[in-house]
Write a protein that holds these residues in place. Structure first.
Motif, PDB file in Angstrom:
ATOM      1  N   LEU A  78       0.809  -1.171   0.145  1.00 48.21           N
ATOM      2  CA  LEU A  78       0.079   0.026  -0.038  1.00 48.21           C
ATOM      3  C   LEU A  78       0.754   1.249  -0.049  1.00 48.21           C
ATOM      4  CD1 LEU A  78      -2.766   1.153   0.045  1.00 48.21           C
ATOM      5  CD2 LEU A  78      -2.600   1.014   2.655  1.00 48.21           C
ATOM      6  N   PHE A  79       1.772   1.128   0.879  1.00 46.89           N
ATOM      7  CA  PHE A  79       2.719   2.474   0.875  1.00 46.89           C
ATOM      8  C   PHE A  79       3.514   2.561  -0.508  1.00 46.89           C
ATOM      9  CE2 PHE A  79       7.310   3.911   1.349  1.00 46.89           C
ATOM     10  CZ  PHE A  79       7.107   5.107   1.948  1.00 46.89           C
ATOM     11  N   ILE A  80       3.727   1.477  -1.367  1.00 48.62           N
ATOM     12  CA  ILE A  80       4.434   1.488  -2.495  1.00 48.62           C
ATOM     13  C   ILE A  80       3.451   2.068  -3.554  1.00 48.62           C
ATOM     14  CG2 ILE A  80       5.323   0.231  -4.615  1.00 48.62           C
ATOM     15  CD1 ILE A  80       6.503  -1.559  -2.468  1.00 48.62           C
ATOM     16  N   VAL A  81       1.947   1.715  -3.559  1.00 45.88           N
ATOM     17  CA  VAL A  81       1.089   2.328  -4.302  1.00 45.88           C
ATOM     18  C   VAL A  81       1.053   3.705  -4.191  1.00 45.88           C
ATOM     19  CG1 VAL A  81      -1.155   2.378  -5.174  1.00 45.88           C
ATOM     20  CG2 VAL A  81       0.056   0.195  -4.903  1.00 45.88           C
ATOM     21  N   VAL A  82       0.970   4.256  -2.927  1.00 42.35           N
ATOM     22  CA  VAL A  82       0.859   5.933  -2.449  1.00 42.35           C
ATOM     23  C   VAL A  82       1.734   6.543  -2.845  1.00 42.35           C
ATOM     24  CG1 VAL A  82       0.560   7.225  -0.361  1.00 42.35           C
ATOM     25  CG2 VAL A  82      -0.919   5.231  -0.424  1.00 42.35           C
ATOM     26  N   VAL A  83       3.156   6.051  -2.794  1.00 44.69           N
ATOM     27  CA  VAL A  83       4.501   6.729  -3.359  1.00 44.69           C
ATOM     28  C   VAL A  83       4.187   6.794  -4.925  1.00 44.69           C
ATOM     29  CG1 VAL A  83       6.866   6.620  -3.517  1.00 44.69           C
ATOM     30  CG2 VAL A  83       5.555   6.243  -1.340  1.00 44.69           C
ATOM     31  N   TYR A  84       3.989   5.744  -5.449  1.00 44.12           N
ATOM     32  CA  TYR A  84       3.932   5.958  -6.995  1.00 44.12           C
ATOM     33  C   TYR A  84       2.937   7.034  -7.253  1.00 44.12           C
ATOM     34  CZ  TYR A  84       3.689   4.475 -11.898  1.00 44.12           C
ATOM     35  OH  TYR A  84       3.606   4.313 -13.307  1.00 44.12           O
ATOM     36  N   ALA A  85       1.855   6.934  -6.633  1.00 46.41           N
ATOM     37  CA  ALA A  85       0.547   7.675  -7.329  1.00 46.41           C
ATOM     38  C   ALA A  85       0.920   9.240  -6.886  1.00 46.41           C
ATOM     39  CB  ALA A  85      -0.666   7.470  -6.425  1.00 46.41           C
ATOM     40  N   ARG A  86       1.652   9.495  -5.710  1.00 49.59           N
ATOM     41  CA  ARG A  86       2.155  11.013  -5.549  1.00 49.59           C
ATOM     42  C   ARG A  86       3.254  11.424  -6.522  1.00 49.59           C
ATOM     43  NH1 ARG A  86       2.384  12.736   0.454  1.00 49.59           N
ATOM     44  NH2 ARG A  86       2.000  14.809  -0.859  1.00 49.59           N
ATOM     45  N   VAL A  87       3.935  10.477  -6.818  1.00 52.48           N
ATOM     46  CA  VAL A  87       5.147  11.065  -7.464  1.00 52.48           C
ATOM     47  C   VAL A  87       4.667  11.185  -8.814  1.00 52.48           C
ATOM     48  CG1 VAL A  87       7.353  10.231  -8.503  1.00 52.48           C
ATOM     49  CG2 VAL A  87       7.256  10.025  -6.206  1.00 52.48           C
ATOM     50  N   MET A  88       3.847  10.178  -9.480  1.00 54.78           N
ATOM     51  CA  MET A  88       3.290  10.260 -10.740  1.00 54.78           C
ATOM     52  C   MET A  88       2.625  11.674 -11.176  1.00 54.78           C
ATOM     53  SD  MET A  88       4.999   8.223 -12.561  1.00 54.78           S
ATOM     54  CE  MET A  88       6.457   8.003 -11.662  1.00 54.78           C
ATOM     55  N   ASN A  89       1.692  11.908  -9.986  1.00 49.43           N
ATOM     56  CA  ASN A  89       0.691  13.075  -9.786  1.00 49.43           C
ATOM     57  C   ASN A  89       1.652  14.352 -10.114  1.00 49.43           C
ATOM     58  OD1 ASN A  89      -1.628  11.785 -10.224  1.00 49.43           O
ATOM     59  ND2 ASN A  89      -1.976  11.623  -7.945  1.00 49.43           N
TER      60      ASN A  89
END
Length: 97
Positions: A78-89
């Motif tokens: 879940l942490f990995i998905v949140v980091v990926y979403a924030r960085v890509m946004n």
């Protein structure tokens, strides 16, 4: 009948997709983040499973490796998905400017 929603839908003339028109440094940044997070995912999947079974600790009657697999890994994913979403946004916002 000619005014259906599908008939009135238009695609943009210049879509912003990662390809030949994409900014190469932005695309490289995207690939670096993807590879970094994929490596983190692989490490979090395989390393604890390999080494945790040798730990002699128990928590509430269950081995620590069970708790790491049952609760630690999904939280890490879940942490990995949140980091990926924030960085890509943030990258998309910078790209749109």
């Amino acid at each position: 009948m000619g005014d259906s929603p599908a008939a009135s839908f238009r695609t943009p003339a210049t879509p912003k997709t990662p390809g030949k028109s994409a900014d190469p440094p932005a695309w490289r940044r995207n690939l670096r983040w993807t590879l970094l997070l994929l490596s983190l995912w692989a490490a979090l999947t395989f390393l604890p499973a390999w080494f945790a079974r040798d730990l002699p600790y128990t928590v509430l009657g269950w081995p620590l490796s069970f708790w790491m697999a049952a609760y630690g890994a999904p939280l890490a994913y879940l942490f990995i998905v949140v980091v990926y979403a924030r960085v890509m946004n943030r990258g998309d916002d910078a790209w749109d400017e």
